[in-house]
Design an enzyme around this catalytic site. Sequence first.
Site, PDB file in Angstrom:
ATOM      1  N   VAL A  14       0.821  -1.209   0.000  1.00  0.00           N
ATOM      2  CA  VAL A  14       0.000   0.000   0.000  1.00  0.00           C
ATOM      3  C   VAL A  14       0.859   1.265   0.000  1.00  0.00           C
ATOM      4  O   VAL A  14       0.664   2.172  -0.807  1.00  0.00           O
ATOM      5  CB  VAL A  14      -0.946   0.014   1.226  1.00  0.00           C
ATOM      6  CG1 VAL A  14      -1.698   1.339   1.310  1.00  0.00           C
ATOM      7  CG2 VAL A  14      -1.919  -1.146   1.147  1.00  0.00           C
ATOM      8  N   CYS A 266      -7.054  -8.415   2.955  1.00  0.00           N
ATOM      9  CA  CYS A 266      -8.295  -7.639   3.094  1.00  0.00           C
ATOM     10  C   CYS A 266      -9.523  -8.512   3.313  1.00  0.00           C
ATOM     11  O   CYS A 266     -10.082  -8.550   4.397  1.00  0.00           O
ATOM     12  CB  CYS A 266      -8.498  -6.754   1.861  1.00  0.00           C
ATOM     13  SG  CYS A 266      -7.434  -5.292   1.820  1.00  0.00           S
TER      14      CYS A 266
END
Length: 426
Positions: A14, A266
């Site tokens: 990220v 996730c």
Amino acid sequence: MKNIKIAVIGLGYVGLPLARLFATKFPVIGFDINEERIAQLQSGTDVTLEVEDSLLKAVLNNNPNTSKGLYCTDKVEHLSDCNFYIITVPTPVDSTNRPVLTPLYKASETVGKVLNKGDIVVYESTVYPGATEEECVPVLERVSGLSFNSDFYVGYSPERINPGDKEHTVEKILKVTSGSTPEVGQKVDALYASVITAGTHLAPTIKVAEAAKVIENSQRDINIAFVNELAKIFNLMNIDTNDVLAAAGTKWNFLPFKPGLVGGHCIGVDPYYLAQKAQSFGYHPEIILAGRRMNDGMGKYVAAEVVKLMVQKDIKVKGSKILVLGITFKENCPDVRNTKAVDVINSLKSYGVEVIVFDPWASPIEVKHEYSMDIVKEVPKDKYDAVVLTVAHKEYLQLNIKSMLNENGVLYDVKGVLKEPVDARL
């Protein structure tokens, strides 16, 4: 947007793409506690493959006082003159599926040491609604000695990185933003809007932004759990699930979800964050946790189905050799975080099977560290009693997998991507 200097805390899947993007317009300090990772990035190499080396080298700068570009470091003192701090550290769950906020606490402590009046700290890590203000802000206050919403401010902009996806890159995915005051929300939104070409959505509060993130993946998890249950039912009825989904998909509003192993950082994690928070309010979330139970059990189910097919073909299970194709959590990506292929492998081993894992994308060192498991990077030459495709890497589609099987061996296609005849697929 003048005199902004950004620090990105955590340079993983990220943080690095975001830092690289901001560095095209602003001076950016990329911070990570992993010295090896910093050395790789300083040489212009991203082993996660999220940022092409040419793009990384184009923004790299060897001067922490640069007016534009990316300087990567593991030295906290290099963060001291930044005024926007963006925290992008992982938020996993433990072995009992309880949220682990330790990386967030540590990152908040790091920022707290260099925080100055007027600074803004933006969190991107997935959390339950309320975590930013209830868990992270007190750490910032304690370490910095500053007062929240008086001396410093926070924002929340949930990450939407899709590892391995070269089409939906960070700048092409609409960004949700928020701030601890309306004015700060506008500042955070303007910062992201300056580089996110897909646009931004300013949420009214940080809690709304946190909740939006956690339900995005919970929704996907529940839908995949539904088709996983369908796959189990249709398997008992000797009906091809993919054929059923193709037929049902001719209706305009049918959602195109497919069965499979649900892992990664996730979808396989976020629902537990929401579930724990709900339970703290005295509510037991039935659908969310039912979906998690279904998806968490798919590894054992696949292994049991493979063994069942071997028994039906009179293949001795104990002592047999099985080749598993893929250990990353998704195709064409080196990310092995929370991969459910490991559940298939461990379940097969519990039957006394010798399992060989071939994955051209995964790092053997990382797999060994994370799962105490060895893998091979080259196409195996041996013959196997069964081959199980768990990840749809492009390289596997070029293989003559049937030639890897012993006579009467089992070929199980978890992903439903092989064109050659298979014994079973989800």
